[in-house]
Write a protein that holds these residues in place. Structure first.
Motif: not given
Length: 183
Positions: A163-173
Motif C-alpha cells: 500500500f505504501y508503494l501503491l500510494g507512491r505509484t499513484l502519486t506519480e500517476y
C-alpha cells in the motif's frame, strides 16, 4: 436465515470450529481489523475502477481482497476448526513481493518518509497501509497467545509495504506532488 442470531448479545462470538470466545479475544480483534482493511480495499478499488490505466491495479486489489478474506478466516480458527479453512500460502506473499518490486522499480528512490496526501486515492492507500499495520499488530498479539500461521504474518507485513508503494505509484500517476517529511 435471519441476519441476527442474538447469540452475541452477551459479548461472545463463535470461531471457526464452534469455540465461543469473547468479542475482545485477540483472534476476534485480529480478524476484525482485517475485515476493516478489506472494506477500505474495496473503497480504494472503487475509486480506481473505470480508469483504463489503472485496471492492472484494480485486478491486484481484487486478488488482495480475496486473500484478505482468507487471512481473516485463518485468524478466526478456534478449537476444532483447523481443518475447515485453507490458509494463505507462500504464493500469496510472493505475489505481493513481485508487485512491490515492480512498483518500486517505477518510482524515483527517496531517502525520507512520505507525508500522506495529495490526492484522495493516494490518501486511501495510506489509510489501507495504516489499517493493515494495525491488523498486523493484532495478528501478532493473537500469535503470541494462540499461534498464527507464519504466512499470515508475512502477508500482512508485505501488504502494508504494497500500500505504501501503491500510494507512491499513484502519486506519480495522478501527477501530484509527493511531500517528503523533512524534520
Amino acid at each position: 436465515m435471519k441476519i441476527y442470531t442474538k447469540t452475541g448479545d452477551q459479548g461472545t462470538t463463535s470461531l471457526v470450529g464452534g469455540e465461543r470466545v469473547f468479542k475482545t479475544d485477540e483472534r476476534v480483534e485480529a480478524y476484525g481489523s482485517v475485515d476493516e482493511l478489506t472494506a477500505f480495499v474495496a473503497l480504494l478499488t472503487d475509486h480506481l475502477r473505470g480508469d483504463v490505466g489503472l485496471e492492472p491495479r484494480v485486478w491486484e486489489l481484487a486478488r488482495i481482497a480475496s486473500q484478505l478474506m482468507t487471512v481473516a478466516a485463518t485468524l478466526a480458527v478456534g478449537e476444532g476448526g483447523a481443518d475447515k479453512v485453507k490458509g494463505i500460502d507462500a504464493e500469496a506473499v510472493k505475489f505481493l513481493e513481485e508487485a512491490i518490486d515492480r512498483m518500486q522499480a517505477s518510482v524515483k528512490p527517496i531517502t525520507k518518509f512520505t507525508i500522506p496526501g495529495g490526492h484522495r486515492v493516494v490518501s486511501l492507500c495510506h489509510v489501507c497501509r495504516t489499517v493493515c499495520r494495525r491488523a498486523e499488530r493484532a495478528a501478532l498479539r493473537a500469535d503470541a497467545k494462540y499461534g498464527v500461521a507464519p504466512e499470515v504474518l508475512m502477508y500482512l507485513n508485505r501488504l502494508s509495504d504494497y500500500f505504501y508503494l501503491l500510494g507512491r505509484t499513484l502519486t506519480e500517476y495522478f501527477s501530484v506532488e509527493e511531500t517528503l517529511w523533512i524534520p
